[in-house]
Design a protein around this motif. Structure first.
Motif, PDB file in Angstrom:
ATOM      1  N   ASP A  14      92.037  48.557  75.543  1.00 34.60           N
ATOM      2  CA  ASP A  14      92.850  50.014  75.389  1.00 34.60           C
ATOM      3  C   ASP A  14      94.231  49.902  75.964  1.00 34.60           C
ATOM      4  O   ASP A  14      94.802  50.855  76.082  1.00 34.60           O
ATOM      5  N   SER A  15      94.828  48.765  76.291  1.00 31.90           N
ATOM      6  CA  SER A  15      96.397  48.895  76.630  1.00 31.90           C
ATOM      7  C   SER A  15      97.258  48.638  75.331  1.00 31.90           C
ATOM      8  O   SER A  15      96.737  48.194  74.337  1.00 31.90           O
ATOM      9  N   ASP A  16      98.393  48.887  75.448  1.00 32.85           N
ATOM     10  CA  ASP A  16      99.399  48.859  74.514  1.00 32.85           C
ATOM     11  C   ASP A  16      99.847  47.286  73.988  1.00 32.85           C
ATOM     12  O   ASP A  16      99.077  46.310  74.612  1.00 32.85           O
ATOM     13  N   GLU A  66     102.367  55.960  77.719  1.00 34.22           N
ATOM     14  CA  GLU A  66     101.996  54.541  78.676  1.00 34.22           C
ATOM     15  C   GLU A  66     103.161  53.640  78.311  1.00 34.22           C
ATOM     16  O   GLU A  66     103.504  53.461  76.904  1.00 34.22           O
ATOM     17  N   PHE A  67     104.100  53.202  79.062  1.00 33.35           N
ATOM     18  CA  PHE A  67     104.903  52.306  78.760  1.00 33.35           C
ATOM     19  C   PHE A  67     104.719  50.911  79.076  1.00 33.35           C
ATOM     20  O   PHE A  67     103.579  50.652  79.735  1.00 33.35           O
ATOM     21  N   TYR A  68     105.376  49.936  78.558  1.00 32.33           N
ATOM     22  CA  TYR A  68     105.369  48.554  78.815  1.00 32.33           C
ATOM     23  C   TYR A  68     106.554  47.960  79.280  1.00 32.33           C
ATOM     24  O   TYR A  68     107.796  48.444  78.773  1.00 32.33           O
ATOM     25  N   LYS A  79     101.011  54.402  72.687  1.00 31.80           N
ATOM     26  CA  LYS A  79      99.642  55.312  73.166  1.00 31.80           C
ATOM     27  C   LYS A  79     100.655  56.411  74.016  1.00 31.80           C
ATOM     28  O   LYS A  79     101.157  56.357  74.943  1.00 31.80           O
ATOM     29  N   GLY A  80     100.272  57.614  73.313  1.00 29.87           N
ATOM     30  CA  GLY A  80     101.049  58.682  73.954  1.00 29.87           C
ATOM     31  C   GLY A  80     101.114  60.104  73.190  1.00 29.87           C
ATOM     32  O   GLY A  80     100.549  59.998  71.716  1.00 29.87           O
ATOM     33  N   ILE A  81     101.498  61.273  73.610  1.00 31.60           N
ATOM     34  CA  ILE A  81     102.026  62.229  72.902  1.00 31.60           C
ATOM     35  C   ILE A  81     103.232  62.916  73.316  1.00 31.60           C
ATOM     36  O   ILE A  81     103.608  62.810  74.285  1.00 31.60           O
TER      37      ILE A  81
END
Length: 106
Positions: A14-16, A66-68, A79-81
């Motif tokens: 479930d991670s980017d 979510e950043f990477y 993943k985000g809005i």
């Protein structure tokens, strides 16, 4: 073997797609809920889950994402809005009702 055969991709993660750096240097760590010294107003929810107020194509958005990290740079993941200020205010107005619902479920 067919020429156009594509490799099936399957992931239960479930991670980017970006790399996960679990050893973030202390200078990049921020307390949960604290504002960072980024060029865009930014708050850390947890780890690399951030809230940013940013401008995109001349419009302002509240981005919960979510950043990477890639090449030492923190990049937005999939993943985000992104919400308009009106959507953000609507979400905030629902806060008490959502909190009551959470309380009944926990």
């Amino acid at each position: 073997m067919p020429k156009n055969k594509k490799k099936a991709e399957s992931s239960s993660s479930d991670s980017d797609d970006g790399p996960v750096d679990r050893n973030v240097p202390p200078e990049k760590k921020a307390k949960m809920g604290s504002r960072t010294d980024d060029k865009e107003p930014t708050w850390v929810l947890e780890g690399k889950k951030l809230v940013k107020v940013r401008e995109f194509k001349g419009k302002v958005y509240v981005d919960v994402r979510e950043f990477y990290e890639k090449n030492g740079e923190l990049l937005p993941g999939k993943k985000g809005i992104s919400m308009t200020p009106e959507q953000w205010r609507k979400l905030l107005s629902l806060g008490d009702e959502i909190n009551e619902t959470i309380s009944t479920m926990c």
